[in-house]
Write an enzyme that holds these catalytic residues in place. Structure first.
Site, short mmCIF file in Angstrom:
data_model
loop_
_atom_site.label_atom_id
_atom_site.label_comp_id
_atom_site.label_asym_id
_atom_site.label_seq_id
_atom_site.Cartn_x
_atom_site.Cartn_y
_atom_site.Cartn_z
N VAL A 91 0.83 -1.20 0.00
CA VAL A 91 0.00 0.00 0.00
C VAL A 91 0.87 1.27 0.00
O VAL A 91 1.90 1.32 0.68
CB VAL A 91 -0.99 -0.02 1.20
CG1 VAL A 91 -0.26 0.12 2.53
CG2 VAL A 91 -2.06 1.03 1.06
N ASP A 92 0.48 2.23 -0.82
CA ASP A 92 1.15 3.54 -0.91
C ASP A 92 2.56 3.52 -1.51
O ASP A 92 3.28 4.51 -1.39
CB ASP A 92 1.22 4.21 0.48
CG ASP A 92 -0.06 4.95 0.82
OD1 ASP A 92 -0.90 5.10 -0.10
OD2 ASP A 92 -0.23 5.37 1.97
N GLY A 94 3.17 3.45 -4.58
CA GLY A 94 3.17 4.30 -5.78
C GLY A 94 2.68 3.66 -7.07
O GLY A 94 2.98 4.15 -8.16
N LYS A 95 1.87 2.60 -6.96
CA LYS A 95 1.37 1.88 -8.15
C LYS A 95 0.49 2.77 -9.03
O LYS A 95 0.69 2.87 -10.24
CB LYS A 95 0.58 0.63 -7.73
CG LYS A 95 1.41 -0.35 -6.92
CD LYS A 95 0.58 -1.49 -6.38
CE LYS A 95 -0.38 -1.07 -5.28
NZ LYS A 95 0.30 -0.61 -4.03
N ILE A 115 -6.67 5.61 -1.76
CA ILE A 115 -6.40 4.17 -1.72
C ILE A 115 -7.17 3.47 -2.82
O ILE A 115 -8.36 3.71 -3.01
CB ILE A 115 -6.79 3.60 -0.33
CG1 ILE A 115 -5.69 3.91 0.68
CG2 ILE A 115 -7.02 2.10 -0.40
CD1 ILE A 115 -5.90 3.29 2.03
N THR A 116 -6.47 2.63 -3.56
CA THR A 116 -7.12 1.88 -4.62
C THR A 116 -7.95 0.75 -4.01
O THR A 116 -7.46 0.00 -3.19
CB THR A 116 -6.05 1.30 -5.57
OG1 THR A 116 -5.28 2.37 -6.08
CG2 THR A 116 -6.71 0.56 -6.73
N HIS A 139 -3.63 -2.43 -0.36
CA HIS A 139 -4.13 -2.58 1.00
C HIS A 139 -4.30 -4.06 1.36
O HIS A 139 -4.74 -4.86 0.53
CB HIS A 139 -5.47 -1.85 1.14
CG HIS A 139 -5.92 -1.70 2.55
ND1 HIS A 139 -6.54 -2.71 3.24
CD2 HIS A 139 -5.80 -0.66 3.42
CE1 HIS A 139 -6.80 -2.30 4.47
NE2 HIS A 139 -6.36 -1.06 4.61
N ASN A 189 10.66 2.28 -6.57
CA ASN A 189 10.05 3.61 -6.74
C ASN A 189 10.50 4.61 -5.66
O ASN A 189 11.12 4.20 -4.67
CB ASN A 189 8.52 3.45 -6.71
CG ASN A 189 7.81 4.72 -7.12
OD1 ASN A 189 8.32 5.52 -7.92
ND2 ASN A 189 6.61 4.93 -6.58
N ASP A 192 13.50 9.48 -5.56
CA ASP A 192 13.73 10.92 -5.34
C ASP A 192 13.73 11.28 -3.86
O ASP A 192 14.24 12.32 -3.46
CB ASP A 192 12.61 11.72 -6.03
CG ASP A 192 11.25 11.36 -5.48
OD1 ASP A 192 10.74 12.05 -4.60
OD2 ASP A 192 10.69 10.32 -5.92
#
Ligand code: GTP
Ligand code: MG
Length: 372
Positions: A91-92, A94-95, A115-116, A139, A189, A192
């Site tokens: 979860v989170d 970056g998908k 949230i997807t 999730h 991912n 940065d």
């Protein structure tokens, strides 16, 4: 077949009743025209006439998986098709942001709580080649959805945030991809971010058999920043390279078959299903069986809500026209005519109901209270 006699059978087989009786006699079964026949006798006779008994045919029609595989056996007219790529990860990590960048859109902005909660299906064109993407939720609650995503995909892109590392749903995603035997491309991912440590992520992943080429393994790793659009083209290049090696093919000439990505009941439009066409070409108006539901493809939209008339292999489409809401992961198969589709759909729904009843039949009020 209850009470079917030689006369009934004669009608079905387009023979005279006398011929049936004679044939039965040769097979060692002595009956008159009105005597009811047992199931075995009917099957032997039917097989003798070169057809399967009606019940058997009905059973085959109702078995979508078998139907689907039969259609896949058709090796003629196989042509290259776009790869289906499922994006998975914790979860989170970056998908959705990654897919947003790829699609130059902003899906995350509309998501509840960012949230997807469902699988999204999109097709993009990159270097003049199509790629179909499935976004999955990270999730913990959506494990089943990820398993289904893994099962209809050709390639898994595993997104791991470089500042967070390997997490429970990262491992779960790896297991789903391995179970489904799909190759994994790792997208490290958020490189940065100040706390990013891509090498640590790589090290962690080697424990799960994902070893990059420069460490002596054969897994493709790409370090990206979805947010700042860094190395995303490189990731897409790797996806196309992997796809090319797999020589993915399908036959667009046959009737369409594939899987349900997701489905829901829309207040105005009725049951709406997102389908991934895996074989054949689907058309508006096609009679269709989807899981335990059936109907006719009334409308077909692409992911942008635009109406389309046909969909070739690896295309995700949203359709209406079903009698009920199918389940994500269900198979669908297009039938020749609506009558057969209805028969198969109803047969499947009936069978599912019986199975459900069998599952719960041992529950009585008494033993229900016992378990409490
Ligand atoms: P679920 O669908 O809930 O599993 O999450 P997800 O993996 O789709 O993550 P999502 O794309 O929603 O991103 C989560 C957060 O991370 C958002 O606030 C993004 O802006 C942020 N994010 C994603 N990619 C990057 C990145 O490359 N760099 C930075 N700094 N932030 C990122
Ligand atoms: Mg998401």
């Amino acid at each position: 077949t209850e009470g079917m006699n030689a006369q009934d059978l004669a009608k079905i087989l387009h023979r005279s009743a006398a011929e049936i009786v004679k044939k039965l006699f040769m097979l060692g079964v002595m009956v008159n025209q009105n005597q009811s026949l047992d199931k075995d006798t009917i099957e032997i006779l039917a097989a003798d006439y070169g057809i399967e008994a009606k019940e058997k045919v009905q059973e085959d029609i109702a078995d979508l998986d078998k139907f689907f595989d039969d259609e896949q056996k058709n090796q003629e007219h196989m042509v290259p098709r776009p790869p289906v790529v499922t994006v998975m990860g914790h979860v989170d990590h970056g998908k959705t942001t990654l897919l947003d960048k790829i699609r130059h859109s902003h899906v995350t902005a509309h998501e509840a709580g960012g949230i997807t909660q469902a699988i999204g299906a999109y097709q993009v064109r990159y270097n003049d080649q199509l790629i179909t993407f499935l976004d999955t939720p990270g999730h913990a609650a959506f494990s089943e959805m990820r398993a289904r995503g893994a099962n209809i995909t050709d390639i898994t892109v595993l997104v791991v945030a470089a500042d967070d590392g390997v997490m429970p749903q990262t491992i779960e995603a790896i297991n789903h991809a391995k179970a489904a035997k799909t190759p994994i491309i790792v997208a490290v991912n958020k490189i940065d971010k100040p706390g990013a440590n891509p090498d640590h992520v790589t090290e962690q992943l080697t424990e799960y058999g994902l070893v990059p080429e420069d460490w002596g393994g054969d897994t493709i790793f790409v370090k990206i920043s979805a947010k700042f659009d860094k190395n995303i083209d490189e990731l897409l290049d790797m996806i196309l390279l992997q796809a090319e090696m797999m020589e993915l093919k399908a036959n667009p000439e046959q009737r369409a078959a594939g899987s349900v990505v997701e489905a829901r009941l829309d207040q105005g439009r009725g049951p709406v299903a997102t389908l991934l066409v895996q074989q054949g070409t689907m058309h508006v108006g096609d009679p269709i069986v989807v899981g335990n539901t059936f109907g006719r493809v009334r409308t077909m939209n692409n992911e942008n809500g635009r109406k389309i008339k046909k969909a070739t292999p690896s295309t995700p489409v949203e359709i209406t026209g079903l009698n009920d809401v199918p389940q994500a992961g269900d198979r669908f198969v297009v039938f020749e005519d609506e009558k057969t589709a209805r028969a198969a759909g109803e047969e499947r729904a009936k069978r599912a109901q019986e199975e459900e009843r069998a599952r719960t039949s041992h529950v009585t009020l008494d033993n229900l209270f016992d378990t409490m």
